[in-house]
Design an enzyme around this catalytic site. Structure first.
Site, short mmCIF file in Angstrom:
data_model
loop_
_atom_site.label_atom_id
_atom_site.label_comp_id
_atom_site.label_asym_id
_atom_site.label_seq_id
_atom_site.Cartn_x
_atom_site.Cartn_y
_atom_site.Cartn_z
N ILE A 62 40.33 51.09 45.63
CA ILE A 62 39.30 52.13 45.51
C ILE A 62 37.93 51.66 46.00
CG2 ILE A 62 40.56 53.24 43.62
CD1 ILE A 62 38.23 52.35 41.74
N PHE A 93 33.95 42.34 33.27
CA PHE A 93 33.72 40.90 33.22
C PHE A 93 34.05 40.39 31.82
CE2 PHE A 93 31.35 41.84 37.00
CZ PHE A 93 31.31 40.66 37.73
N LYS A 94 34.57 39.18 31.75
CA LYS A 94 34.80 38.54 30.46
C LYS A 94 33.45 38.24 29.80
CE LYS A 94 39.40 37.81 30.91
NZ LYS A 94 39.73 38.99 31.71
N GLN A 104 26.73 41.19 37.76
CA GLN A 104 27.78 41.88 37.00
C GLN A 104 27.58 43.39 37.05
OE1 GLN A 104 28.79 40.46 33.08
NE2 GLN A 104 28.28 38.34 33.58
N SER A 138 36.20 54.97 28.29
CA SER A 138 36.30 54.03 27.19
C SER A 138 35.44 54.50 26.02
CB SER A 138 35.82 52.65 27.65
OG SER A 138 35.65 51.78 26.56
N ALA A 191 26.94 46.21 31.28
CA ALA A 191 27.21 46.87 32.57
C ALA A 191 28.47 47.72 32.47
CB ALA A 191 27.37 45.81 33.66
N TYR A 192 29.50 47.20 31.77
CA TYR A 192 30.74 47.96 31.60
C TYR A 192 30.46 49.27 30.86
CZ TYR A 192 35.48 49.17 30.17
OH TYR A 192 36.67 49.84 29.96
N GLY A 193 29.69 49.17 29.78
CA GLY A 193 29.37 50.36 29.00
C GLY A 193 28.62 51.41 29.80
N LYS A 196 30.94 53.17 32.27
CA LYS A 196 31.83 54.15 31.64
C LYS A 196 31.05 55.36 31.10
CE LYS A 196 35.84 52.17 32.34
NZ LYS A 196 36.88 52.80 33.16
#
Length: 201
Positions: A62, A93-94, A104, A138, A191-193, A196
């Site tokens: 993608i 990322f972990k 990130q 999420s 960054a993930y939050g 999403k």
């Protein structure tokens, strides 16, 4: 009657793999497992085949516009469109990762928000009547939204936010994260939050 088809992005492992497995058992039509890496994708197909399931494979990265357009052309030509699209591909990322937060943010938003938007731009015209699109988000998105400044929360919760405004906000987050000013600008340290939250909005 034409064969129905379901496409699941990022499905060589994890949630996407489990979705393909479930669709193979319950969906009356062809189910495509997709992944950016052909070897890993074909290995996942073989794993499901050993369970007596019959998923098909198509390469799809993608983050690569050419890969998206190639896949879209394939499904249009072979099936006349798509019945089910599940946008599952994503990156996280972990917690222990030492990459700078700005890096990130850029990588995470590129995949989870911007690349998923590219998928929608190219595949929405292919969705057949009565078809379905599922964007895998999420629970972290709602928690992240509550950690944003009141001004940002107001825009994200607004009924009149446009896609262009949303894109601008996602770009603003990446820019502020890269300059180390995201906190002052009302953004939380995830960054993930944020990616999403953008996807959910």
């Amino acid at each position: 009657m034409s064969t129905k088809v379901a496409v699941v992005t990022g499905s060589n492992k994890g949630i996407g793999f489990a979705i393909v497995r479930a669709l193979c058992k319950q969906f009356h039509g062809d189910v495509y497992l997709t992944s950016r890496d052909v070897g890993r994708g074909q290995a996942a197909v073989e794993s499901l085949a050993s369970e007596g399931l019959k998923p098909l494979f198509h390469q799809l990265d993608i983050n690569d516009l050419n890969s998206i357009t190639t896949a879209a052309a394939f499904f249009k030509e072979k099936y006349g469109g798509v019945d089910i699209l599940i946008n599952n591909a994503g990156i996280a990322f972990k917690v222990a990762d030492t990459a700078p937060f700005g890096a990130q943010a850029e990588v995470t938003l590129k995949t989870n928000f911007f690349a998923t938007r590219d998928m929608l731009s190219h595949f929405m015209p292919l969705i057949k009547a009565g078809g379905r699109v599922v964007n895998v988000s999420s629970f972290v998105s709602s928690r992240t939204l509550n950690q944003c400044s009141p001004e940002l929360q107001q825009r994200f919760r607004s009924e009149d936010i446009t896609e262009d405004e949303l894109v601008g906000l996602m770009q603003r987050f990446v820019e502020k994260a890269k300059s180390g000013e995201h906190s002052q600008d009302g953004w939380p340290d995830t960054a993930y939050g944020v990616s999403k939250t953008g996807l959910t909005v």
